[in-house]
Design an enzyme around this catalytic site. Sequence first.
Site, PDB file in Angstrom:
ATOM      1  N   TYR B 277      26.532   6.079  13.235  1.00  0.00           N
ATOM      2  CA  TYR B 277      25.538   6.062  14.319  1.00  0.00           C
ATOM      3  C   TYR B 277      25.462   7.431  14.988  1.00  0.00           C
ATOM      4  CZ  TYR B 277      22.656   4.013  17.956  1.00  0.00           C
ATOM      5  OH  TYR B 277      21.610   3.699  18.780  1.00  0.00           O
ATOM      6  N   TYR B 327      14.571   6.615  14.346  1.00  0.00           N
ATOM      7  CA  TYR B 327      15.545   6.010  15.252  1.00  0.00           C
ATOM      8  C   TYR B 327      15.284   4.519  15.387  1.00  0.00           C
ATOM      9  CZ  TYR B 327      19.122   6.221  18.860  1.00  0.00           C
ATOM     10  OH  TYR B 327      20.295   6.080  19.547  1.00  0.00           O
TER      11      TYR B 327
END
Lengths: 141, 382
Positions: B277, B327
């Site tokens: 992440y 994203y």
Amino acid sequence: MSAAATELGAIIRRFGGDPVVDLPFWEGCRDGVFLLHTCGICHQAYWPASRCVQHGDRSMSWTRAEGKGTLYTYTVLHKAYTPAMQGKVPYVVGVIQLAEGPFFHSNVAGCAPDAVRVGMPLVARMERHDSGLIVPIFYPL
Amino acid sequence: MRGACAIVGMGVTAQGIGLDIEARELRTQAVDLALADAGVGRDAIDGYIHTYLDREDLRYMGLAPNFSLSMMTGGATPVASIIVAAAMIEAGQAELVACVYGQAQTSAAARAARGGHSIGAYSYGYASLFGLVGPAATHALHARRHMHLYGTTSRHLGAVAVTQRDYASVRPEALGYGKPITLADHQASPLIADPFRRLDCTRDTDGGCAVLVTTAARARSLNHKAVHILGAGMGHNIANWHQGRVYENHDNVAPARARAFRQAGMTIDDIHMAQLYDPFTISPLMQLEAYGFVREGHGGPFYADGGTGPDGRIPTNTGGGQLSAYYTTGFTGIIEALLQLRGQAGAGQLKRAGTALVSGHGMNAGVQNTWAHSTLILGNER
């Protein structure tokens, strides 16, 4: 609750704080003292108010702190994200490790941003914030 | 746990800025694509997990599952939703669970709901009194501490940005497609929240993703592209907050890592790629250290020396990640792992792509600056 406490509580809530359990801290700032929520059994200090990791809420109370610490980490912000910071760019937001242990977020003032160093000793001065709160701002010791 | 469940379908909608497609429609398109990918009908979905907190879309989607959960543990949610899907299957509550994401972050409606701001202007309680607003500033505190402890530099962070953009530059679905950057570009980009420059930061995009999780037995009967769930784990950095070690740790990776590798019966050497992440450049760098791919404090030089590139020791964020692809608040790495493991990563296909480690990271409330962490180990064999 007094009118002053209610007004203080409303500001605290606006900044995402707890207007009930954290109220003594902000009242302390107004009165020029730096308080921490402390466990009477193990003397671990906390900010903001919480239960003790070891002893829950059996012996928590607000106790006087030195208002001193060292800079643990920081960032320099290049945009004013809040009205209070308009005209102050660039400004330093630091995480100060207080002498009693807890971390405390504040501005590091009285020093150019490029002179700020991790580990520098700092001392709090109580200053008026745009919101009306009196808040600790940290200066090089 | 190992091999009990598998991911048998994935759907990825258009990803980008200003798509002008409603969030609900993005989620629905993602589900449609995942169903087509798996070759199953809508009625096969008997469990539904909605990542993040919105009203469910079941009527609009034409679905009729037995349950619908809405999950929220920040950017750790997508990975966590797959863990919960597997758990619901093992608990006998479903046979095929859809884990679904879709947001139109750059739409006028979403911006209005945030008072005209981007995600980058989230407020974190008392710290906002002092002008600390947004995830760039909160992650910058970890980056600065890492620099202090280990001598990590802005150029090291730049190496993360350049590496991920190199990966994205050959992937047509990525925002960074055909747009490589240099270290000089990174160094010339303006400071946002020191030490982060603009090229250290992600930006909001619109898009939808869905994956379908089912039993290994059902997976065998469906198609040959199943990706197996080998291990999973979670950790929360509040544990490090209580120890006064929150800024040394990006996340609390240790318990997540231990549980995931124990379940998988694997070691770090068995992992072929990492999809970590990445809201900011410091994030994959510190996670590589925490997982043990590189020694503590050596993440910067490791990136600078090409350790995370396609021929490096651990190719990382091989689709460009959230920094340079798109994203989807945690689905980006899952989707890239699935593409690689299925051999469908096109010009970015790795030579060695049998196993993947995927992480999620997110949620942050107040001054403690702590995030949840989630880990998945995936493989193309059980």
